[in-house]
Write a protein that holds these residues in place. Structure first.
Motif, PDB file in Angstrom:
ATOM      1  N   LYS A 281       0.822  -1.214   0.000  1.00 62.06           N
ATOM      2  CA  LYS A 281       0.000   0.000   0.000  1.00 62.06           C
ATOM      3  C   LYS A 281       0.858   1.268   0.000  1.00 62.06           C
ATOM      4  N   ALA A 282       2.127   1.125   0.384  1.00 58.16           N
ATOM      5  CA  ALA A 282       2.997   2.301   0.495  1.00 58.16           C
ATOM      6  C   ALA A 282       3.264   2.893  -0.892  1.00 58.16           C
ATOM      7  N   PRO A 283       3.263   4.227  -1.012  1.00 63.04           N
ATOM      8  CA  PRO A 283       3.455   4.863  -2.318  1.00 63.04           C
ATOM      9  C   PRO A 283       4.922   5.009  -2.692  1.00 63.04           C
ATOM     10  N   ILE A 284       5.163   5.264  -3.967  1.00 62.58           N
ATOM     11  CA  ILE A 284       6.502   5.670  -4.410  1.00 62.58           C
ATOM     12  C   ILE A 284       6.691   7.124  -4.001  1.00 62.58           C
ATOM     13  N   GLU A 285       7.767   7.411  -3.263  1.00 61.51           N
ATOM     14  CA  GLU A 285       8.006   8.790  -2.827  1.00 61.51           C
ATOM     15  C   GLU A 285       9.046   9.502  -3.694  1.00 61.51           C
ATOM     16  N   THR A 286       9.881   8.734  -4.396  1.00 56.23           N
ATOM     17  CA  THR A 286      10.895   9.326  -5.278  1.00 56.23           C
ATOM     18  C   THR A 286      10.897   8.573  -6.597  1.00 56.23           C
ATOM     19  N   PRO A 287      10.189   9.079  -7.623  1.00 55.38           N
ATOM     20  CA  PRO A 287      10.177   8.395  -8.924  1.00 55.38           C
ATOM     21  C   PRO A 287      11.575   8.337  -9.534  1.00 55.38           C
ATOM     22  N   PHE A 288      11.844   7.266 -10.283  1.00 55.63           N
ATOM     23  CA  PHE A 288      13.150   7.121 -10.926  1.00 55.63           C
ATOM     24  C   PHE A 288      12.961   6.304 -12.197  1.00 55.63           C
ATOM     25  N   THR A 289      13.577   6.767 -13.290  1.00 57.98           N
ATOM     26  CA  THR A 289      13.494   6.068 -14.574  1.00 57.98           C
ATOM     27  C   THR A 289      14.883   5.584 -14.977  1.00 57.98           C
ATOM     28  N   PHE A 290      14.956   4.337 -15.424  1.00 60.45           N
ATOM     29  CA  PHE A 290      16.216   3.765 -15.864  1.00 60.45           C
ATOM     30  C   PHE A 290      16.345   3.915 -17.383  1.00 60.45           C
ATOM     31  N   GLU A 291      17.504   4.359 -17.830  1.00 63.23           N
ATOM     32  CA  GLU A 291      17.743   4.601 -19.250  1.00 63.23           C
ATOM     33  C   GLU A 291      17.502   3.330 -20.060  1.00 63.23           C
ATOM     34  N   GLY A 292      16.735   3.464 -21.126  1.00 63.82           N
ATOM     35  CA  GLY A 292      16.437   2.324 -21.976  1.00 63.82           C
ATOM     36  C   GLY A 292      15.228   1.536 -21.508  1.00 63.82           C
ATOM     37  N   GLU A 294      12.325   3.200 -20.238  1.00 65.48           N
ATOM     38  CA  GLU A 294      11.368   4.268 -19.944  1.00 65.48           C
ATOM     39  C   GLU A 294       9.928   3.745 -19.848  1.00 65.48           C
ATOM     40  N   ASP A 295       9.688   2.545 -20.401  1.00 63.03           N
ATOM     41  CA  ASP A 295       8.352   1.951 -20.325  1.00 63.03           C
ATOM     42  C   ASP A 295       8.089   1.309 -18.962  1.00 63.03           C
ATOM     43  N   VAL A 296       9.115   1.255 -18.111  1.00 63.90           N
ATOM     44  CA  VAL A 296       8.970   0.661 -16.780  1.00 63.90           C
ATOM     45  C   VAL A 296       8.864   1.779 -15.744  1.00 63.90           C
ATOM     46  N   GLU A 297       7.720   1.850 -15.058  1.00 60.99           N
ATOM     47  CA  GLU A 297       7.580   2.826 -13.976  1.00 60.99           C
ATOM     48  C   GLU A 297       8.470   2.382 -12.814  1.00 60.99           C
ATOM     49  N   GLY A 298       9.128   3.333 -12.175  1.00 58.93           N
ATOM     50  CA  GLY A 298      10.012   2.956 -11.079  1.00 58.93           C
ATOM     51  C   GLY A 298      10.176   4.057 -10.055  1.00 58.93           C
ATOM     52  N   GLY A 299      10.784   3.676  -8.925  1.00 55.18           N
ATOM     53  CA  GLY A 299      11.066   4.667  -7.905  1.00 55.18           C
ATOM     54  C   GLY A 299      11.333   4.034  -6.557  1.00 55.18           C
ATOM     55  N   ILE A 300      11.651   4.898  -5.587  1.00 50.23           N
ATOM     56  CA  ILE A 300      11.907   4.480  -4.209  1.00 50.23           C
ATOM     57  C   ILE A 300      10.591   4.539  -3.431  1.00 50.23           C
ATOM     58  N   VAL A 301      10.295   3.484  -2.704  1.00 48.85           N
ATOM     59  CA  VAL A 301       9.043   3.381  -1.954  1.00 48.85           C
ATOM     60  C   VAL A 301       9.193   4.033  -0.583  1.00 48.85           C
ATOM     61  N   LYS A 302       8.141   4.678  -0.123  1.00 49.42           N
ATOM     62  CA  LYS A 302       8.126   5.242   1.235  1.00 49.42           C
ATOM     63  C   LYS A 302       7.925   4.092   2.217  1.00 49.42           C
ATOM     64  N   TRP A 303       9.045   3.576   2.701  1.00 50.46           N
ATOM     65  CA  TRP A 303       9.013   2.395   3.557  1.00 50.46           C
ATOM     66  C   TRP A 303      10.248   2.421   4.454  1.00 50.46           C
ATOM     67  N   PRO A 304      10.182   1.841   5.668  1.00 45.98           N
ATOM     68  CA  PRO A 304      11.348   1.896   6.565  1.00 45.98           C
ATOM     69  C   PRO A 304      12.575   1.181   6.009  1.00 45.98           C
ATOM     70  N   MET A 305      12.375   0.164   5.172  1.00 43.52           N
ATOM     71  CA  MET A 305      13.500  -0.496   4.528  1.00 43.52           C
ATOM     72  C   MET A 305      13.732   0.124   3.152  1.00 43.52           C
ATOM     73  N   SER A 306      14.798  -0.305   2.494  1.00 44.99           N
ATOM     74  CA  SER A 306      15.203   0.317   1.228  1.00 44.99           C
ATOM     75  C   SER A 306      14.614  -0.467   0.067  1.00 44.99           C
TER      76      SER A 306
END
Length: 498
Positions: A281-292, A294-306
Motif C-alpha cells: 500500500k505504500a506509495p513511491i516517494e521518489t520516482p526514478f526512470t532507468f535509461e532504456g 522508460e516503459d517501466v515505472e520505477g522509484g523508491i518506496v516510502k518504507w522503513p527499509m530500502s
C-alpha cells in the motif's frame, strides 16, 4: 463424547465438508475403527461439534488405550493419521483443483485452501490463539502478531528424538515426499497434506499452504527438486510466471543469504497468498526512470527499509530490468554508506528480497535491498534488529516481516501481561529474571504516557509496533534521511542498463 459418537461425528464432518461422499460412510467408520484398534462399532447419532472437540475425544480414547502418548507431539502425530484417512487422495484433489481452475484461478485456490483447513492440515483452532493487532505508523498500518500457533515440544518427545536413528527422508520440511508422510517425533505428520503441481518457467514446482498461516491464504511454492535457494533473474522470472497462473495472489522470496534470508535456504521456495501488506500500500516517494527502460515505472518506496518498485505490462521487460538491478546490487560497494560488497572479504553480502504482484493490469515488483555484514558491535548483523530491541525481537527479519507483518515470539504474551502489572504496581523489575530486559523500555513508556489499568495494554501494543518499525528501519541499508536518500539514488544512478 464417547468414542462411537466421536467417530460418527468425525465421519459426518468429513461428508459435510466434501472430503468424502455419503457412500463412503461405512468404509470411513471402519477405517477409523481400525486405526483405533476397535473391532466393533456401536451405531449412534452424530453430533454437530467442532473438529477440535471431536478429535480431542478420539485422542483421549487413544491415550487411555495405550495407542498414543499423552503429549502435544504424539497427539498431533495420531490425529493427523486419523485425518489422513478422510482426506481425498492427491489425484482427486489435483483433478478437482484443475477443473475449478478452468472457471477461475480463485475458485481453485478457494477450494484448496478450504480443504487444507477442513482436513486439519491448517489447525485453525491454534491460529485463533495468535495475538494480532495493527499499529498506525508514518509508513501505514503495520500488522503485529505474537505467534502462539506452533506447539512447543515436550521433554518426552525431545528425549525420544535424541534416541532415534537419523534419517534424511524427507530431506526437509518442504520436499514433495512430505505428502502423506507418517511423521516422527522430530518431523510433523503429513498424512492430510496435499500439494498442487505447476510449471514455472519450464521447471516443476508445487504449491501448498503453510500450516502456520500468518496471513490470508499463506502459500508456499517450492521446487520439485531439493535444490538450494538462489535469487537471480531466473528466480524473478519464476515469480512473475506464478502471477500469470494466479493473478489474485502476490508472491515473493526471502533473500538467498544467511541473516537476511529465510530459515530454509537449502530448498528453493517462494511465499505468497491473498493479502495486501502495508508495504504494497505504500506509495513511491521518489520516482526514478532507468535509461532504456522508460516503459517501466520505477522509484523508491516510502518504507522503513530500502525498496525499489518497478511496474510494467511486459513481464519480460520487468524481469530484464530487475535482473540488471540485482546484478548491480550484488557487486555494489559504497563505504560511506557502509555498503560493503564482495570485495570487502571475498564473501557475498548484498542480497535482494523480491516481492511481486499484479496491479491495474501491470506486473509489479518490489526489490528490497539487503546486506548481511556483521561487525564486532553487531555480531548478529549490522542490518539486523539491534541489541536495544532484542527484548522484543532478535530473530532475523524475513520476507513476511519485510512487507510489514511482525512475527513476534510467543514469550511476549506472558511477558507483556506481567510487565503491565509490574508497571501499574510501580514494581522495580531490574532484578526480575524475565522482565529485567524490558526495564529501560518500560521506563521510557512511563515517561511518555500516563498509564492506567484501562490503557496499559493498548499502550504496550502501540509501543511494540513502534519498536518493530524501528527494527525495519535498522534493517534498511539506507537511512531514512536526506543523506541516506542521496546514497540510495547514487546506487540507482550507478546501474548500467546498456
Amino acid at each position: 463424547m464417547n468414542i462411537n459418537t466421536a467417530i460418527k461425528s468425525l465421519v459426518k464432518y468429513a461428508i459435510d465438508n466434501d472430503m468424502i461422499k455419503k457412500e463412503d460412510e461405512i468404509w470411513a467408520i471402519n477405517s477409523v475403527c481400525q486405526a483405533l484398534e476397535m473391532d466393533a462399532f456401536d451405531e449412534c447419532e452424530a453430533q454437530d461439534a467442532e473438529l477440535e472437540e471431536i478429535l480431542a475425544s478420539i485422542l483421549d480414547y487413544a491415550v487411555e488405550n495405550g495407542l498414543c502418548e499423552d503429549s502435544v507431539v504424539y497427539r498431533d502425530l495420531f490425529d493427523t493419521k486419523i485425518m489422513g484417512l478422510l482426506t481425498p487422495k492427491p489425484s482427486e484433489v489435483i483433478c478437482k483443483f484443475n477443473e475449478l481452475y478452468k472457471a477461475s484461478p480463485k475458485q481453485a485456490t478457494d477450494y484448496y485452501y478450504k480443504l487444507s483447513c477442513d482436513s486439519d492440515y491448517i489447525r485453525t483452532y491454534r491460529i485463533k490463539n495468535d495475538v494480532k493487532w495493527i499499529t498506525k505508523t508514518e509508513y501505514g498500518d503495520i500488522d503485529i502478531t505474537i505467534n502462539l500457533s506452533k506447539p512447543e515440544k515436550d521433554p518426552k518427545a525431545i528425549a525420544a528424538a535424541l534416541k532415534m536413528k537419523s534419517t534424511s527422508y524427507p530431506k526437509c520440511l518442504l520436499c514433495k515426499e512430505n505428502e502423506g508422510y507418517a511423521g516422527r517425533v522430530n518431523h510433523p505428520a503429513r498424512q492430510n497434506h496435499r500439494i498442487i503441481p505447476m510449471v514455472l518457467d519450464g521447471e516443476d514446482f508445487f504449491m501448498q499452504y503453510s500450516p502456520y498461516v500468518y496471513y490470508n491464504e499463506h502459500c508456499i511454492v517450492f521446487n520439485a527438486k531439493h535444490t538450494p535457494m538462489k535469487i537471480d533473474k531466473a528466480a524473478i522470472v519464476k515469480l512473475l510466471s506464478f502471477l500469470e497462473l494466479f493473478p489474485h495472489y502476490f508472491i515473493g522470496s526471502n533473500a538467498g543469504l544467511p541473516i537476511v534470508g529465510g530459515s530454509i535456504l537449502t530448498h528453493e521456495h517462494f511465499q505468497g497468498g491473498n493479502y495486501e501488506f502495508a508495504m504494497a500500500k505504500a506509495p513511491i516517494e521518489t520516482p526514478f526512470t532507468f535509461e532504456g527502460y522508460e516503459d517501466v515505472e520505477g522509484g523508491i518506496v516510502k518504507w522503513p527499509m530500502s525498496v525499489i518498485r518497478l511496474a510494467c505490462e511486459d513481464k519480460d521487460r520487468l524481469a530484464d530490468l530487475a535482473g540488471i538491478i540485482f546484478n548491480a546490487w550484488e557487486g555494489y560497494t559504497d563505504e560511506e554508506a557502509f555498503i560493503l560488497g564482495k570485495e570487502y572479504d571475498g564473501e557475498l553480502h548484498n542480497a535482494i528480497t523480491p516481492i511481486t504482484r499484479m496491479r491495474n493490469g501491470k506486473f509489479e515488483i518490489d526489490l528490497v535491498l539487503r546486506n548481511n555484514i556483521t561487525t564486532e558491535e553487531y555480531p548478529a548483523g549490522y542490518y539486523h534488529p539491534h541489541p536495544e530491541h532484542h527484548h522484543i525481537k532478535k530473530e532475523n527479519i524475513g520476507l513476511i516481516e519485510v512487507m510489514g507483518l511482525a512475527v513476534l515470539p510467543s514469550r511476549l504474551k506472558g511477558e507483556m501481561e506481567a510487565l503491565a502489572k509490574a508497571m501499574l504496581n510501580g514494581d522495580d523489575i531490574r532484578n526480575d529474571e524475565v522482565l529485567a530486559k524490558h526495564y529501560e523500555w518500560s521506563e521510557m513508556i512511563k515517561n511518555k504516557h500516563n498509564i492506567n489499568a484501562n490503557n496499559i495494554d493498548d499502550i504496550l501494543k502501540q509501543e511494540i509496533g513502534l519498536v518493530f518499525t524501528e527494527i525495519l528501519e535498522q534493517c534498511g541499508v539506507y537511512d531514512r534521511t536526506q543523506t541516506g536518500k542521496a546514497q540510495f539514488i547514487k546506487f540507482l544512478e550507478s546501474v548500467k542498463t546498456k
